[in-house]
Design a protein around this motif. Sequence first.
Motif, PDB file in Angstrom:
ATOM      1  N   ARG A   1     -47.487 -60.034  72.457  1.00 48.15           N
ATOM      2  CA  ARG A   1     -48.065 -59.225  71.375  1.00 48.15           C
ATOM      3  C   ARG A   1     -48.346 -57.804  71.855  1.00 48.15           C
ATOM      4  N   ALA A   2     -48.909 -57.708  73.059  1.00 48.34           N
ATOM      5  CA  ALA A   2     -49.225 -56.385  73.599  1.00 48.34           C
ATOM      6  C   ALA A   2     -47.962 -55.553  73.773  1.00 48.34           C
ATOM      7  N   PHE A   3     -46.938 -56.140  74.392  1.00 47.31           N
ATOM      8  CA  PHE A   3     -45.718 -55.376  74.638  1.00 47.31           C
ATOM      9  C   PHE A   3     -44.965 -55.086  73.350  1.00 47.31           C
ATOM     10  N   ALA A   4     -45.108 -55.934  72.344  1.00 45.29           N
ATOM     11  CA  ALA A   4     -44.499 -55.640  71.040  1.00 45.29           C
ATOM     12  C   ALA A   4     -45.132 -54.405  70.419  1.00 45.29           C
ATOM     13  N   ILE A   5     -46.463 -54.282  70.550  1.00 44.53           N
ATOM     14  CA  ILE A   5     -47.145 -53.084  70.040  1.00 44.53           C
ATOM     15  C   ILE A   5     -46.708 -51.855  70.828  1.00 44.53           C
ATOM     16  N   PHE A   6     -46.646 -51.967  72.144  1.00 41.27           N
ATOM     17  CA  PHE A   6     -46.249 -50.814  72.962  1.00 41.27           C
ATOM     18  C   PHE A   6     -44.835 -50.354  72.624  1.00 41.27           C
ATOM     19  N   ALA A   7     -43.937 -51.297  72.357  1.00 39.80           N
ATOM     20  CA  ALA A   7     -42.529 -50.958  72.172  1.00 39.80           C
ATOM     21  C   ALA A   7     -42.157 -50.648  70.730  1.00 39.80           C
ATOM     22  N   SER A   8     -42.859 -51.258  69.771  1.00 41.26           N
ATOM     23  CA  SER A   8     -42.338 -51.253  68.407  1.00 41.26           C
ATOM     24  C   SER A   8     -43.316 -50.818  67.336  1.00 41.26           C
ATOM     25  N   ALA A   9     -44.550 -50.510  67.711  1.00 39.17           N
ATOM     26  CA  ALA A   9     -45.554 -50.110  66.730  1.00 39.17           C
ATOM     27  C   ALA A   9     -46.314 -48.913  67.278  1.00 39.17           C
ATOM     28  N   ARG A  10     -47.421 -48.575  66.633  1.00 34.98           N
ATOM     29  CA  ARG A  10     -48.233 -47.471  67.151  1.00 34.98           C
ATOM     30  C   ARG A  10     -48.863 -47.923  68.466  1.00 34.98           C
ATOM     31  N   PRO A  11     -48.500 -47.305  69.582  1.00 38.10           N
ATOM     32  CA  PRO A  11     -48.869 -47.843  70.897  1.00 38.10           C
ATOM     33  C   PRO A  11     -50.270 -47.458  71.344  1.00 38.10           C
ATOM     34  N   ARG A  12     -51.222 -48.301  71.029  1.00 35.50           N
ATOM     35  CA  ARG A  12     -52.607 -48.076  71.422  1.00 35.50           C
ATOM     36  C   ARG A  12     -53.010 -49.087  72.505  1.00 35.50           C
ATOM     37  N   PRO A  13     -54.190 -48.902  73.117  1.00 36.05           N
ATOM     38  CA  PRO A  13     -54.603 -49.838  74.161  1.00 36.05           C
ATOM     39  C   PRO A  13     -54.735 -51.274  73.637  1.00 36.05           C
TER      40      PRO A  13
ATOM     41  N   SER B   1     -39.142 -60.872  75.259  1.00 34.73           N
ATOM     42  CA  SER B   1     -38.340 -60.183  74.248  1.00 34.73           C
ATOM     43  C   SER B   1     -39.275 -59.523  73.248  1.00 34.73           C
ATOM     44  N   VAL B   2     -39.051 -58.234  72.989  1.00 32.35           N
ATOM     45  CA  VAL B   2     -39.888 -57.515  72.028  1.00 32.35           C
ATOM     46  C   VAL B   2     -39.007 -56.968  70.917  1.00 32.35           C
ATOM     47  N   PRO B   3     -39.546 -56.800  69.717  1.00 38.64           N
ATOM     48  CA  PRO B   3     -38.743 -56.321  68.590  1.00 38.64           C
ATOM     49  C   PRO B   3     -38.380 -54.849  68.721  1.00 38.64           C
ATOM     50  N   ASP B   4     -37.326 -54.472  68.021  1.00 40.40           N
ATOM     51  CA  ASP B   4     -36.934 -53.069  67.954  1.00 40.40           C
ATOM     52  C   ASP B   4     -37.914 -52.303  67.065  1.00 40.40           C
ATOM     53  N   ARG B   5     -37.917 -50.979  67.246  1.00 44.06           N
ATOM     54  CA  ARG B   5     -38.741 -50.146  66.384  1.00 44.06           C
ATOM     55  C   ARG B   5     -38.134 -50.132  64.982  1.00 44.06           C
ATOM     56  N   PRO B   6     -38.957 -49.976  63.951  1.00 39.75           N
ATOM     57  CA  PRO B   6     -38.442 -50.055  62.582  1.00 39.75           C
ATOM     58  C   PRO B   6     -37.487 -48.909  62.255  1.00 39.75           C
ATOM     59  N   ALA B   7     -36.490 -49.234  61.477  1.00 40.89           N
ATOM     60  CA  ALA B   7     -35.516 -48.235  61.035  1.00 40.89           C
ATOM     61  C   ALA B   7     -35.834 -47.801  59.606  1.00 40.89           C
ATOM     62  N   ALA B   8     -35.503 -46.566  59.288  1.00 42.22           N
ATOM     63  CA  ALA B   8     -35.725 -46.048  57.935  1.00 42.22           C
ATOM     64  C   ALA B   8     -34.804 -46.755  56.948  1.00 42.22           C
ATOM     65  N   SER B   9     -35.322 -47.008  55.768  1.00 42.98           N
ATOM     66  CA  SER B   9     -34.503 -47.640  54.732  1.00 42.98           C
ATOM     67  C   SER B   9     -33.515 -46.626  54.159  1.00 42.98           C
ATOM     68  N   GLU B  10     -32.439 -47.131  53.613  1.00 46.86           N
ATOM     69  CA  GLU B  10     -31.452 -46.250  52.977  1.00 46.86           C
ATOM     70  C   GLU B  10     -32.082 -45.501  51.816  1.00 46.86           C
ATOM     71  N   ARG B  11     -32.938 -46.183  51.055  1.00 46.45           N
ATOM     72  CA  ARG B  11     -33.605 -45.534  49.924  1.00 46.45           C
ATOM     73  C   ARG B  11     -34.439 -44.349  50.394  1.00 46.45           C
TER      74      ARG B  11
END
Length: 555
Positions: free
Chosen positions: A144-156, A180-190
Amino acid sequence: MTSFASWIVQMLAANGVDTVFGIPGVHTVELYRGLAGSSIRHVTARHEQGAGFMADGYARVSGRPGVCFVITGPGLTNIATAMGQAYGDSIPMLVISTVNQAGSMGSGAGHLHELPDQRQLMAQVSAFSHTILTPEEFPTVLARAFAIFASARPRPVHIEIPVDLLSVDASRLGPARALSVPDRPAASERALEAAADECARASRPLIIAGGGATAAADAILALAERLDAPVLMTTNARGILAQDHPLALPIWPGGDVGSSVMAAADLIIAIGTELGPTDFEDRLADQRRLTARLVRCDIDPEQTVRGRLPDLAVVADARDFAVRLAERIERRKAGDGALRTAKARAAVSNSLLLKQHACLDLLDLLRDSATHAVIVGDSTQPAYAGCVAFGASAPSQFFSSATGYGTLGYALPAAIGARLARQTDAPVFALIGDGGLQFSLPEMGTAVEAQADIVMVLWNNRGYGEIKSYMEGAAITPLGVDIHTPDFRLLAEGYGWTHMTADNPAAMAAAVTAALALRRPTVIEINEATYVAGSERIAAGDQSIACDGSHSASP
């Protein structure tokens, strides 16, 4: 048998952690049993706040989370300030602490280092705080921690482990493994099509880049050149465009000029910035002056709608958004953007006070002393001047605690962390005032011990000069700001540092050259009054001090 504490260390190493900052105590010694034979370097701070600031500086320069081990109770309360700074600036930091064993937590019986509920305390300065109750929980919580660091707003993130759990057998957990951590979100086509339509309708676009966009510097540069749009950079974003680029606007957005630049735009694309008050004051809320359409791109969905509401909110990684938006818009003829940028930069320069010019010249000297030089600022007058109008050469080469949470004593330990994160010999400067230094002075010992050859630029005005000026401006009798100033030469020598003085800009140039040649921890002490006076003489055309300054730069 593999103890749980040793397995934790192995898991950290398997996930790229190479440095841990901390101070061992009776509640964390089992973690140190695991550290002793591992590939992870341990750096011993002199105070847990210093350890947290070191982790902060390490994270900003390396791009990886800074990791700390701290004890129960006072270890956590000491590091909370550093976590607050990292929380405010969205810096990835992993704080692993102990907690009293099950049955003792929050008992009120007076156990060693006991707090009523330390996890709730840490929850105020972290993305989340979690108490491990079984070893099997740890991989999921670490993921969970590394998912936040890699893919969300990286706070302590804070993880606490009961003392008695550290020594249990963890062999059943199997070998340590990379998560395994998720990729950062991509912008939607819309969202991309809507943003492209906004660009097509605009004639005076402006990009505002924040600290959340530092990893997308090349993509933002390409977008700016395609749009012919100035890039207004917040303090934490300086260097996304190098200071000499014709579209680079490294100026304080909250000032009169920054406000005028925003008011003149008909489209603002804000990328990776919270548009917060310490950067923008209340200028964004003034609908009478600011009529531009607003597109906000942020990795944090909530942040896209905090403060000034956007006309288009985009939840996406900054790089993905900038690259894919640039592909959808036609290249504009260059010219107007550079003209708007040049006018704004000239207006800022003309509005500066003599002391601000002196401080900015000092920052320019440090930046230009070597390729890839890093300047780490405290809440001190030269850093404040840097927030107003200093341009860095690249991202993460100028950052400070002067905005956001606004701590004192940050620069010295954060510079140590930054230096240990660097894989090159490029210098790291700690820019700090005499008042701020006394918050974290003992970390000079850590620098020597860790062989962190930083150069501390000590701006000495014999007190809390910025606060004194503020009090005088508010017609308040200065009280508590004229503090005892120690002999920093003796202190430096006591800690094994080299000490120099520089009382004018020429002497400062010579001192920097000498300090970099030494390749050891060095203090260059500046007397504010004489240094600013020396800058004034240069501005007036007095060449008597424009020499090599070597005699004034005395070790």
